[in-house]
Design an enzyme around this catalytic site. Structure first.
Site, PDB file in Angstrom:
ATOM      1  CB  CYS A  48      38.427  47.967  40.825  1.00 56.11           C
ATOM      2  SG  CYS A  48      36.980  48.611  40.474  1.00 56.11           S
ATOM      3  N   GLY A  49      36.874  45.911  42.085  1.00 60.40           N
ATOM      4  CA  GLY A  49      35.802  45.227  42.860  1.00 60.40           C
ATOM      5  C   GLY A  49      34.379  45.417  42.118  1.00 60.40           C
TER       6      GLY A  49
END
Length: 285
Positions: free
Chosen positions: A239-240
């Site tokens: 993800c981030g």
């Protein structure tokens, strides 16, 4: 416990067992700046009785420049012990909206050796909407020792990801919103390129839940299939910064998928380096 997953509990279940011995309740709320919510302030204003606050910006590797890097076993057990949590407890983790940041802490406790770890379906927002008890009183913490045993096989490193991108030995499931995955929307952190790892598939974390509750198994399976994820092959979640990747991990484990790892550095690491390959546009079929 819950109809959606063997790793989740309902608000009814938690209400019934709220005062059981050996139960630890963990508020793992964390928000992006754009969400405009202060997790610690919300905890102080009102939390589920007996809950302790797990600061996802503090329980990290102190030597890493990346956000939310998994700490070593000794660092984690120091934090967990200070919260009055033992690895043998039944641990229920929740966040504000449900199925956003709580799965990351669910994953962390399990990677560190705890076995009875669950996420509260519906989160604090659902608990509050149903008129259930909240308190602003500080939780009294009893002395406890968490004996951490870190399972590194559940964590993917940068070196692992370079290899996987090169040889496609595992599938990459990216939990960021589709616009960030495609590169149409900028990353929230400065200096991080837009786009995704070559070969990655878009599995936005927000699409895996409804009203803060994990989707039923048949819907999860259909979403993975639509994204091009083969549940019979290894998967790495990303993800981030390693937080919402764990929502995909929770969904995979719910479906009985065991051969999965979480890329801890995630896109902040990959997209922040000058020599890693980056693609933009929709995932290739």
């Amino acid at each position: 416990m819950s109809k959606t997953s063997r790793f989740t509990v309902s608000a009814d279940w938690l209400q019934e067992h709220l005062h059981d011995p050996g139960l630890s309740i963990v508020d793992a709320s964390w928000y992006l700046p754009a969400q405009g919510r202060d997790a610690r302030a919300e905890y102080d204003a009102g939390h589920i009785p007996r809950a302790v606050f797990f600061d996802q910006d503090a329980v990290v590797d102190p030597d890493s420049d990346l956000p939310h890097t998994l700490p070593d076993a000794r660092t984690f057990e120091r934090h967990a012990s200070s919260m009055g949590i033992s690895e043998s407890d039944t641990i229920v983790v929740y966040d504000g909206p449900g199925m956003f940041s709580a799965p990351r802490v669910w994953w962390m406790f399990r990677v560190m050796g705890a076995e009875k770890v669950f996420v509260l379906d519906g989160g604090l927002d659902g608990w509050r909407a149903e008129g259930r008890e909240l308190t602003s009183e500080p939780t009294r913490i009893a002395a406890s020792v968490f004996d951490a045993k870190l399972d590194r096989s559940r964590v993917a490193s940068l070196a692992d990801m370079r290899r996987i991108v090169g040889d496609a030995s595992a599938q990459i499931a990216d939990a960021r919103p589709a616009g960030r995955f495609s590169g149409k929307e900028p990353e929230p952190r400065p200096g991080v390129r837009s786009g995704h790892m070559p070969g990655a598939r878009s599995v936005p974390a927000l699409g895996l839940a409804r009203e803060g509750k994990l989707l039923p198994a048949d819907e999860l399976r259909a979403l993975f299939e639509a994204a091009g994820i083969d549940l019979d092959r290894p998967v790495v979640t990303s993800c981030g910064s390693g937080v919402t990747a764990a929502v995909i991990t929770l969904a995979l484990e719910t479906l009985g998928h065991k051969d999965n790892r979480l890329y801890d550095g995630s896109w902040t690491e990959w997209g922040g380096l000058p020599d890693t390959p980056v693609e933009t546009g929709e995932p290739k079929s």
